[in-house]
Design an enzyme around this catalytic site. Structure first.
Site, short mmCIF file in Angstrom:
data_model
loop_
_atom_site.label_atom_id
_atom_site.label_comp_id
_atom_site.label_asym_id
_atom_site.label_seq_id
_atom_site.Cartn_x
_atom_site.Cartn_y
_atom_site.Cartn_z
N ASN A 265 -1.00 1.74 6.16
CA ASN A 265 -0.02 0.45 5.50
C ASN A 265 0.32 -0.32 6.53
OD1 ASN A 265 1.96 -0.70 3.81
ND2 ASN A 265 3.58 0.82 4.14
N GLY A 266 0.33 -1.57 6.28
CA GLY A 266 0.66 -2.74 7.25
C GLY A 266 -0.53 -3.50 7.52
N LYS B 122 5.22 -4.33 -5.84
CA LYS B 122 6.49 -4.22 -5.97
C LYS B 122 7.22 -4.39 -4.55
CE LYS B 122 10.31 -3.43 -8.32
NZ LYS B 122 10.39 -4.72 -9.24
N GLU C 272 4.66 -15.16 -12.55
CA GLU C 272 4.34 -13.64 -12.22
C GLU C 272 3.68 -13.00 -13.56
OE1 GLU C 272 8.30 -12.33 -10.65
OE2 GLU C 272 6.92 -11.39 -9.25
N LYS D 75 9.55 -15.75 -12.79
CA LYS D 75 9.12 -14.68 -13.75
C LYS D 75 8.00 -15.23 -14.61
CE LYS D 75 10.85 -12.53 -12.64
NZ LYS D 75 11.83 -11.72 -11.51
N TRP E 159 -2.97 -2.56 -1.71
CA TRP E 159 -2.66 -3.76 -1.94
C TRP E 159 -3.62 -4.67 -0.72
CZ3 TRP E 159 -0.77 -8.22 0.61
CH2 TRP E 159 -0.48 -9.42 -0.30
N HIS F 263 12.08 -38.35 -9.05
CA HIS F 263 11.75 -38.90 -7.91
C HIS F 263 10.22 -38.53 -7.53
CE1 HIS F 263 16.06 -40.29 -6.62
NE2 HIS F 263 16.06 -39.05 -7.27
N ARG G 45 3.42 -0.16 -5.12
CA ARG G 45 3.11 -0.93 -3.82
C ARG G 45 1.73 -1.30 -3.63
NH1 ARG G 45 6.75 1.76 -0.33
NH2 ARG G 45 5.72 0.98 1.49
N CYS H 295 0.88 -1.11 -0.13
CA CYS H 295 -0.18 -0.02 -0.03
C CYS H 295 0.88 1.31 0.11
CB CYS H 295 -0.93 0.24 1.14
SG CYS H 295 -2.04 -1.48 1.38
N GLU I 37 14.27 -18.78 -10.88
CA GLU I 37 14.10 -17.47 -11.27
C GLU I 37 13.36 -17.45 -12.43
OE1 GLU I 37 14.09 -14.85 -9.96
OE2 GLU I 37 13.84 -13.34 -11.57
#
Ligand code: M6R
Length: 597
Positions: A97-98, A592, A478, A475, A73, A494, A27, A2, A471
């Site tokens: 925020n939080g 982000k 996302e 990507k 968010w 396995h 954010r 946020c 990675e």
């Protein structure tokens, strides 16, 4: 997460707030809202990104000279107009925020006292608590302080009260807030990027601090209400991002192309940095990070082990505080974070500090909480990354970690002068090799389209290439919203091989090393079971007919070559997402900066 912003400036506040929110959208972008004080309190809220709020404010102007605003968010309560901030109780408005961890108990108590709630959020208890304290006779700042004392968790909030229309009160306890002052009044925001053009000087609040903003004034107080004074810093314009924004289809694609320059800048920034003896003589390194930053840590492990001969453990930051930290003598904690404000990484840093460890922050935002809390800052110089998916910040983290391993090794005398010279030469060569990968964009885009008709995609690699695969898979998921999973290639048989079916895309990564042949065998195993195989291979590897599609990337020194495969996987994910018409810069559900645990 946020983004919050507030200002006292006497001008067209609503538009200035919307401008600030646009810069904070990294954010969160679920919903947005603002409240301004002019002739009374005016509130505007919109579901969706800041653009929706901007449109609303154009159609229904909100006039005032003081105001607060928020881009959300969602944590508690789905994205909706009703759950958008600011939240109001009487004439008190709050952006937050939080997470208020004890919100359920507080809400129940407030309901018993006759308060009614308009949203499903944890945040809404804050204005109600402030109102109660005001009703009981506290001044505005004191009411905010008493409220903060009742909240559990990490948070930051800014409050405005119609009965004291020249003042904003902000409190930080584990969130991020920066106050600023300049010709355009007094401002506060989650990040100084939101204050660009509004102020000339800023100060970041420390945990427990309160800021009281008036017309042209900013006063800071510690948790017990004692006034504190701290040096103001001049705002430095972010030139790269202010001048390089127009010729690219997306921020993410632009940032991928900025990687050579970002890497070169990072190497320059680190060239003459000192390292304390305690780091050079570490017996053990404990790396903690989240998401892509965690994968940078995984990739770095072998460099510290191979060059400096130091044992390295790599932990997902959110998992680290769940177990006791053992065997910490001469153990250096390395925290990796682009934003420097990821709550999970901060919690890991605090756990390390509590265990008496020295910490090194590999961080892109130099004034962030993590940077401020670390014993040593080992910066990346990626410049601001706007795309939510990490690209240039990931590769610069890897480079910074390599440079750290290299520096420690050289100070410990564990690399010979010849090797040191050749490694330095290889570092300098890397930025020139990345364009050779980016030039294959058209081919990679064509291959990427082959991955979009299946609901899932698997990434394989061994050794360093497992981190590359991980990675790449992150990507891919996302950006495309398709399921993607990375496996250590040897682990496939396995269990995971059970998911292989006709048409499943499997991407394998290999370098010029003894592991390549084994990974190719694993690729053959999935090919035999109907997978569509894509190989990302270092130039010079022998992989005849091993895959349906091959992306060849330039050869480089063993420690650097994996990064070129990462760039190829960035392009693969990017073009799969473009083919699926996704919002590449702002993937759904993400933000982000992840400032909640
Ligand atoms: O700011 P940080 O590096 O601490 O962020 C960590 C992760 O949240 C971040 O890497 C995330 O996984 C990115 N969206 C990856 O593209």
């Amino acid at each position: 997460m946020c983004g919050i912003i507030g200002g006292v400036n006497g001008n067209d506040m609503a538009h200035a707030l919307v401008d600030g929110l646009r810069r904070l959208e990294y954010r969160g972008y679920d919903s947005a809202g603002l409240a301004v004080l002019g002739d009374g309190l005016t509130v505007r809220k919109a579901n969706g990104p800041v653009d929706a709020l901007a449109l609303l404010v154009r159609e229904h102007p909100a006039r005032g000279s003081i105001g607060i605003a928020h881009t959300r968010w969602a944590t508690h309560g789905k994205p909706s107009r009703r759950n958008a901030h600011p939240h109001i109780s009487g004439t008190v408005a709050v952006v937050h925020n939080g997470i208020v961890e004890n919100h359920a108990a507080l809400r129940a108590r407030l309901k018993d006292l006759g308060h009614s709630f308009a949203s499903e959020t944890d945040s809404e208890v804050i204005p109600h608590l402030i109102s109660r304290a005001l009703d009981a006779g506290a001044g505005f700042a004191e009411a905010c302080r008493q409220t903060a004392a009742q909240l559990e968790g990490r948070f930051a909030f800014v409050a405005m009260w119609a009965d004291e229309p020249g003042t904003l009160v902000a409190i930080q306890a584990g969130g991020a807030l920066v106050v600023g002052r300049g010709l355009h009044g007094s401002w506060i925001a989650s990040d100084d990027i939101a204050l660009t053009g509004k102020v000339t000087q800023t100060v970041a609040l420390e945990d427990g601090e309160m800021a009281v903003l008036g017309r042209g004034t900013v006063d800071l107080f510690d948790a017990s209400g004692v006034e504190v004074s701290r040096p103001w810093q001049q705002i430095v314009p972010d030139e790269e991002n202010d001048t390089d924004g127009t010729d690219w289809p997306t921020h993410t694609r632009r940032e991928m192309s900025q990687q050579p320059a970002a890497i070169a800048r990072t190497l320059v920034a680190l060239a003459n940095r000192d390292l304390p003896e305690s780091v050079v003589n570490a017996r053990r390194i404990l790396i903690a990070a989240c998401g892509s930053s965690y994968y940078a840590g995984l990739l770095a492990r072998s460099w510290f082990e191979r060059f400096a001969g130091i044992r390295v453990d790599v932990e997902i930051a959110s998992e680290l505080p769940s177990r006791p930290l053992l065997d910490v003598s001469r153990t250096v904690g390395v925290l990796i974070s682009q934003s420097g404000e990821t709550a999970d990484t901060m919690a890991a840093a605090e756990a390390m500090k509590a265990a008496g460890m020295q910490t090194v922050a590999v961080v892109n935002v130099q004034r962030s909480r993590l940077a401020r809390s670390a014993d040593v800052v080992w910066p990346t110089a990626a410049g601001r990354e706007v795309g939510v998916a990490a690209t240039k910040t990931f590769t610069t983290q890897c480079i910074a970690l390599m440079a750290l391993a290299h520096r420690i090794a050289s100070l410990r005398g564990s690399v010979g002068l010849d090797l040191e010279d050749s490694l330095r030469g290889e570092f300098e060569r890397l930025p020139a090799l990345i364009p050779a990968v980016l030039e294959q964009e058209a081919d990679i885009a064509r291959i990427a389209r082959e991955t979009t008709s299946h609901h899932s995609c698997i990434f394989l690699g061994r050794g360093n290439d497992f981190a590359v695969a991980a990675e790449g898979a992150l990507k891919f998921k996302e950006l495309t919203y398709l399921h993607a999973e990375a496996y250590a290639a040897g682990e496939l048989k396995h269990g995971p091989i059970a998911v292989v079916e006709d048409g499943l895309p499997v991407v394998a990564c290999i370098g010029k090393d003894h592991l390549a042949e084994k990974t190719l065998s694993n690729l053959a195993e999935v090919k035999a079971r109907g997978a569509v195989t894509i190989l990302v291979a270092e130039e010079g590897t022998d992989h005849q007919d091993a895959a349906d599609f091959v992306i060849t990337v330039p050869s480089a020194a063993p420690m650097l070559a994996p990064l070129l495969r990462v760039v190829a996987l960035q392009l693969l994910a990017y073009h799969a997402a473009v083919a699926l018409d996704r919002n590449v810069d702002r993937p759904r559900n993400l933000a982000k900066s992840v400032t909640v645990e």
